[in-house]
Design an enzyme around this catalytic site. Structure first.
Site, PDB file in Angstrom:
ATOM      1  N   GLU A 128      -5.622  -1.566  -8.453  1.00  0.00           N
ATOM      2  CA  GLU A 128      -4.793  -0.508  -9.034  1.00  0.00           C
ATOM      3  C   GLU A 128      -3.503  -1.148  -9.561  1.00  0.00           C
ATOM      4  O   GLU A 128      -2.831  -1.887  -8.840  1.00  0.00           O
ATOM      5  CB  GLU A 128      -4.504   0.560  -7.983  1.00  0.00           C
ATOM      6  CG  GLU A 128      -5.784   1.254  -7.527  1.00  0.00           C
ATOM      7  CD  GLU A 128      -5.569   2.268  -6.418  1.00  0.00           C
ATOM      8  OE1 GLU A 128      -5.641   3.469  -6.713  1.00  0.00           O
ATOM      9  OE2 GLU A 128      -5.338   1.860  -5.271  1.00  0.00           O
ATOM     10  N   ASN A 174      -5.698   6.206  -2.354  1.00  0.00           N
ATOM     11  CA  ASN A 174      -5.201   6.865  -1.146  1.00  0.00           C
ATOM     12  C   ASN A 174      -4.703   8.282  -1.406  1.00  0.00           C
ATOM     13  O   ASN A 174      -4.650   9.092  -0.486  1.00  0.00           O
ATOM     14  CB  ASN A 174      -4.144   6.001  -0.467  1.00  0.00           C
ATOM     15  CG  ASN A 174      -4.796   4.840   0.265  1.00  0.00           C
ATOM     16  OD1 ASN A 174      -5.949   4.930   0.672  1.00  0.00           O
ATOM     17  ND2 ASN A 174      -4.088   3.737   0.396  1.00  0.00           N
ATOM     18  N   SER A 231       0.817  -1.221   0.000  1.00  0.00           N
ATOM     19  CA  SER A 231       0.000   0.000   0.000  1.00  0.00           C
ATOM     20  C   SER A 231       0.844   1.261   0.000  1.00  0.00           C
ATOM     21  O   SER A 231       0.429   2.278  -0.554  1.00  0.00           O
ATOM     22  CB  SER A 231      -0.892   0.031   1.246  1.00  0.00           C
ATOM     23  OG  SER A 231      -1.854  -0.969   1.179  1.00  0.00           O
TER      24      SER A 231
HETATM   25  P1  NAD Z   1      -1.029  -9.315   7.478  1.00  0.00           P
HETATM   26  O1  NAD Z   1      -0.098  -8.995   8.586  1.00  0.00           O
HETATM   27  O2  NAD Z   1      -2.465  -9.565   7.776  1.00  0.00           O
HETATM   28  O3  NAD Z   1      -0.485 -10.618   6.685  1.00  0.00           O
HETATM   29  C1  NAD Z   1       0.854 -10.802   6.351  1.00  0.00           C
HETATM   30  C2  NAD Z   1       1.091 -12.290   6.124  1.00  0.00           C
HETATM   31  O4  NAD Z   1       2.426 -12.460   5.648  1.00  0.00           O
HETATM   32  C3  NAD Z   1       0.965 -13.131   7.392  1.00  0.00           C
HETATM   33  O5  NAD Z   1       0.179 -14.266   7.113  1.00  0.00           O
HETATM   34  C4  NAD Z   1       2.417 -13.518   7.713  1.00  0.00           C
HETATM   35  O6  NAD Z   1       2.525 -14.806   8.343  1.00  0.00           O
HETATM   36  C5  NAD Z   1       3.003 -13.549   6.339  1.00  0.00           C
HETATM   37  N1  NAD Z   1       4.462 -13.434   6.307  1.00  0.00           N
HETATM   38  C6  NAD Z   1       5.296 -12.868   7.193  1.00  0.00           C
HETATM   39  N2  NAD Z   1       6.582 -13.000   6.788  1.00  0.00           N
HETATM   40  C7  NAD Z   1       6.530 -13.646   5.618  1.00  0.00           C
HETATM   41  C8  NAD Z   1       7.517 -14.103   4.714  1.00  0.00           C
HETATM   42  N3  NAD Z   1       8.803 -13.901   4.936  1.00  0.00           N
HETATM   43  N4  NAD Z   1       7.092 -14.774   3.602  1.00  0.00           N
HETATM   44  C9  NAD Z   1       5.775 -14.989   3.376  1.00  0.00           C
HETATM   45  N5  NAD Z   1       4.806 -14.577   4.200  1.00  0.00           N
HETATM   46  C10 NAD Z   1       5.186 -13.923   5.305  1.00  0.00           C
HETATM   47  O7  NAD Z   1      -0.855  -8.128   6.418  1.00  0.00           O
HETATM   48  P2  NAD Z   1      -1.919  -7.562   5.358  1.00  0.00           P
HETATM   49  O8  NAD Z   1      -2.770  -6.545   5.997  1.00  0.00           O
HETATM   50  O9  NAD Z   1      -2.527  -8.697   4.641  1.00  0.00           O
HETATM   51  O10 NAD Z   1      -0.930  -6.770   4.397  1.00  0.00           O
HETATM   52  C11 NAD Z   1      -0.083  -7.439   3.489  1.00  0.00           C
HETATM   53  C12 NAD Z   1       0.265  -6.485   2.366  1.00  0.00           C
HETATM   54  O11 NAD Z   1      -0.934  -6.041   1.756  1.00  0.00           O
HETATM   55  C13 NAD Z   1       1.021  -5.239   2.804  1.00  0.00           C
HETATM   56  O12 NAD Z   1       1.964  -4.906   1.827  1.00  0.00           O
HETATM   57  C14 NAD Z   1      -0.081  -4.172   2.865  1.00  0.00           C
HETATM   58  O13 NAD Z   1       0.422  -2.875   2.580  1.00  0.00           O
HETATM   59  C15 NAD Z   1      -0.975  -4.617   1.747  1.00  0.00           C
HETATM   60  N6  NAD Z   1      -2.370  -4.166   1.833  1.00  0.00           N
HETATM   61  C16 NAD Z   1      -3.081  -4.291   2.998  1.00  0.00           C
HETATM   62  C17 NAD Z   1      -4.404  -3.837   3.051  1.00  0.00           C
HETATM   63  C18 NAD Z   1      -5.238  -3.959   4.311  1.00  0.00           C
HETATM   64  O14 NAD Z   1      -6.326  -3.345   4.369  1.00  0.00           O
HETATM   65  N7  NAD Z   1      -4.834  -4.760   5.297  1.00  0.00           N
HETATM   66  C19 NAD Z   1      -5.009  -3.263   1.898  1.00  0.00           C
HETATM   67  C20 NAD Z   1      -4.259  -3.204   0.709  1.00  0.00           C
HETATM   68  C21 NAD Z   1      -2.945  -3.642   0.697  1.00  0.00           C
END
Ligand code: NAD
Length: 286
Positions: A156, A195, A123
């Site tokens: 996006e 955003n 993000s």
């Molecule tokens: P999250 O913390 O819920 O999930 C992250 C996952 O990655 C976990 O399951 C964790 O175990 C895993 N992980 C950790 N280290 C790892 C590794 N070395 N290899 C593989 N997996 C690993 O995070 P999220 O909210 O899902 O966000 C993930 C990405 O998505 C980020 O880049 C965030 O910016 C983006 N994002 C999040 C949202 C949101 O609303 N949460 C929206 C759009 C984009």
């Protein structure tokens, strides 16, 4: 020749990764999801079961077995090389930590087939921050989803100056094929489209509230009535949860820190974190 995407691997099965994997499988693609250890995969199974229930309630065609079949059809593994061995596309949704992402891409670049496209769901990081770690900057770009992908279905798409235009096009087509509305971003921009609009809008609303100019209810009412929008900025903040904007503002300039202090004193310290805690700017019944 157009690039064919059939096999998709999702890295990270947290909030967004689980949704991306599930939605992609729901739309008929062959999906593998990778996470770091068995407890993370167990959490992924639980997330998929919850998503199945949400799809049955909210997505046409999910009832009658398809939602459960989607969940059980996603292959799960903790072996990265195994996860990507046939992948046409890898979508990365691991924690938002630059060094962690760079390390994963270095490893991924070594174990993936040459043809595999890599897309980050980051993000706040720019794909340029990551591209050198991939070993294949021409096949790397951002594919950014919104939380609750099945209903807030924008995707996006944003490359770097190194991204092959054919790869960009392939991702636009892929986004459409999994039921997203592709939003093409032509140049790198922190915050993409959504955003870039939303963050200043929410900050302006908070400045009106924190400055004592108008109450949150009055700000929201103005926005709803005068523009026809269904929700005002403070209603949106309650959906997002107040902790994320607080963390961002607390690291900003003097004005941002004033807003952070207002959020903290009036809401966060009182446990008013948004819909998730039953109260934020508004009170919610269970
Ligand atoms: P999250 O913390 O819920 O999930 C992250 C996952 O990655 C976990 O399951 C964790 O175990 C895993 N992980 C950790 N280290 C790892 C590794 N070395 N290899 C593989 N997996 C690993 O995070 P999220 O909210 O899902 O966000 C993930 C990405 O998505 C980020 O880049 C965030 O910016 C983006 N994002 C999040 C949202 C949101 O609303 N949460 C929206 C759009 C984009």
């Amino acid at each position: 020749m157009a690039i064919d995407i059939r096999k998709v691997t999702v890295l990270g099965t947290g909030v967004l990764g689980s949704q991306i994997a599930y939605q992609t499988a729901f739309r008929g693609f062959d999906v593998t999801a990778y996470d770091i250890n068995e407890p993370a995969l167990e959490a992924a199974r639980e997330r998929f079961a919850k998503l199945a229930a949400a799809y049955i309630a909210e997505v046409p065609g999910a009832a009658g077995g398809k939602a459960e079949q989607t969940a059980s059809g996603i292959a799960l593994t903790t072996d990265l090389a195994e996860a990507v061995k046939d992948a046409d596309l890898v979508i990365e949704a691991v924690p938002e930590v630059l060094t962690l992402k760079q390390e994963i891409y270095r490893h991924l670049g070594e174990v993936s087939p040459e043809r595999t496209i890599f897309a980050t769901n980051s993000s706040t990081l720019l794909p340029s921050d990551i591209k050198d770690s991939t070993g294949r900057p021409d096949k790397f770009l951002a594919l950014h989803f919104a939380n609750q992908v099945w209903k807030f279905n924008t995707a996006e798409i944003m490359g770097t100056t190194d991204t092959d235009p054919a790869v960009f096009r392939a991702l636009v087509d892929f986004a459409e094929a999994i039921g997203m509305v592709p939003i093409e971003v032509h140049k790198e921009k922190a915050g993409y489209v959504l955003n870039s609009l939303l963050v200043p809008f929410l900050n302006s609303a908070m400045a009106l509230g924190a400055g004592g100019y108008a109450d949150p209810e009055a700000v929201d009412k103005t926005w709803r009535i005068a523009t026809g929008a269904p929700m005002g900025p403070f209603q949106i903040l309650d959906v997002i949860g107040l902790t994320t904007p607080y963390n961002i503002l607390a690291h900003g300039d003097e004005d941002a820190q004033r807003l952070a202090a207002w959020l903290k004193d009036n809401y966060i310290d009182k446990g008013k974190l948004g819909i998730a805690t039953g109260e934020g700017f508004y009170r919610y019944s269970a």
